[in-house]
Scaffold this motif. Structure first.
Motif, mmCIF file in Angstrom:
data_model
loop_
_atom_site.group_PDB
_atom_site.id
_atom_site.type_symbol
_atom_site.label_atom_id
_atom_site.label_comp_id
_atom_site.label_asym_id
_atom_site.label_seq_id
_atom_site.Cartn_x
_atom_site.Cartn_y
_atom_site.Cartn_z
ATOM 1 N N ASP A 44 5.816 -16.034 -29.250
ATOM 2 C CA ASP A 44 5.978 -14.719 -29.869
ATOM 3 C C ASP A 44 4.634 -14.009 -29.873
ATOM 4 O O ASP A 44 3.590 -14.645 -29.855
ATOM 5 N N ASP A 69 3.493 -12.347 -32.352
ATOM 6 C CA ASP A 69 3.021 -12.101 -33.712
ATOM 7 C C ASP A 69 2.096 -13.182 -34.250
ATOM 8 O O ASP A 69 1.838 -13.232 -35.453
ATOM 9 N N GLN A 94 2.678 -16.129 -34.809
ATOM 10 C CA GLN A 94 3.361 -17.123 -35.645
ATOM 11 C C GLN A 94 3.505 -18.425 -34.881
ATOM 12 O O GLN A 94 3.815 -19.458 -35.448
ATOM 13 N N ARG A 106 3.875 -14.472 -40.798
ATOM 14 C CA ARG A 106 3.423 -13.354 -39.990
ATOM 15 C C ARG A 106 2.351 -12.578 -40.746
ATOM 16 O O ARG A 106 2.510 -12.287 -41.923
HETATM 17 MG MG MG Z 1 7.752 -13.629 -35.938
#
Ligand code: MG
Ligand code: UDP
Length: 321
Positions: free
Chosen positions: A95, A97, A99, A200
């Motif tokens: 991802d 982000d 994460q 996040r």
């Molecule tokens: Mg995420």
């Protein structure tokens, strides 16, 4: 330097604040590895500066490749586009982000070198609300009874796939892609590695309650026709029960004559059967809806900008969809 290339696929939707961080984290990890690599950002129709950020980085760093969609087509489409355009012998999906900790990359590559076709990062639910964790675990318990493939909580898109696994996924041409199920459907040798869930930091999650609900229904309906069979069983059981009831009542009428008060039984039967019929129609409707979308055979996404040169190989995949 090993000549094998590893492709990173990063679906990004409004991740302006995170793109540079992801690039840094991956580059840092890959310095310790002896592989060439490319980082493929898929801008899923972002409305913020994601695209400009990626283009700028691509200008500065040749490892950065990008595809940008004409609008938001959803993460599944972005992942598919990534798989279709990745050139590496292995693909790592992450991802945007942050994460998905880049520190897992080393473990992924180790698994790949050991010969696994899928190296899966499994997250725990630390930091998630207790309510969401409880709902999820109940959902996975039900779903694993209802579908043919095994779905596991915490195992998502964060994984390494060998070229063989990527090819296998690309032969699955369905329009409605429930990727968790697809990964499980292709099988192959899998290694699971656990990691701690990370919250996040920047940007917002794209999951709303209704999106989660739809995702849940997709998981059940995408993989088999067991829900339809459930309707059939419900129908049969109710038919049996009503036949018995009718038999008994008829017998009583023969003995005692017609008994007029019957409001309660009538109304219960009407409501109960009506309810069951609506549920069944809904389930059938779900399947018909899917058939409708599949028959349109629309492409999964449209590309606006890219810095990936067309290769014949990639064209072949696309013509299948
Ligand atoms: Mg995420
Ligand atoms: N994403 C995407 N298209 C979308 C929604 C999300 O490409 O329509 C990307 C998003 O940028 C992120 C990843 O998919 O890189 C996971 O999204 P998110 O963090 O919102 O999901 P969560 O981590 O909460 O499950």
């Amino acid at each position: 330097m090993n000549q094998l290339t590893i492709s990173f696929i990063i679906p990004s939707y409004n991740e302006e604040a995170n793109i540079a961080g992801v690039l840094n984290a991956i580059t840092k990890e890959m310095k310790q590895q002896h592989y060439q690599f490319e980082i493929l950002f898929i801008d899923d129709g972002s409305t913020d500066g994601t695209m400009e950020t990626i283009q700028q980085l691509a200008f500065d760093y040749p490892v950065v490749k990008y595809l940008s969609f004409t609008r938001n087509f959803g993460k599944e489409a972005a992942v598919l586009a990534g798989l279709q355009h990745a050139k590496g012998e292995a693909v790592i999906m992450m991802d945007a982000d942050l994460q998905h900790p880049a520190s897992m990359v080393g473990h992924f590559i180790k698994g790949f070198e050991e010969g696994y076709d899928q190296v899966i990062a499994k997250r725990n639910r630390k930091g998630d609300s207790r309510f969401r964790s409880a709902i999820s675990s109940a959902y996975y318990r039900i779903v694993n009874k209802a579908v043919d493939v095994r779905l596991s909580d915490g195992e998502g898109d964060f994984r390494l796939l060998s070229r063989k696994a990527v090819q296998a996924l690309l032969t699955l041409s369905e329009g409605n892609r429930f990727s968790k199920g697809l990964y499980s459907w292709i099988g192959l040798d899998q290694k699971i590695i656990s990691y701690e869930n990370v919250a996040r930091e920047k940007g917002e999650t794209k999951w709303s309650i209704s999106k989660l609900l739809n995702y849940g229904i997709d998981g059940i309906i995408s993989f088999n026709n067991k829900p339809l069979r459930l309707c059939f069983y419900m129908g049969t059981i109710i038919l049996m029960l009503s036949l018995i009831y009718i038999g008994i009542t008829f017998f009583q009428i023969l003995q005692n004559g017609i008994d007029v008060p019957g409001y309660f039984t009538t109304i219960s039967a009407v409501l109960f059967l009506g309810g069951i019929q609506l549920v069944c129609m809904g389930i059938i409707g779900e399947y018909i809806g899917r058939i409708y979308y599949e028959t349109k055979k629309r492409p999964h996404y449209l590309i606006k900008h890219t810095n990936i040169e067309k290769s014949e190989e990639n064209e072949v995949y696309k013509s299948r969809f």
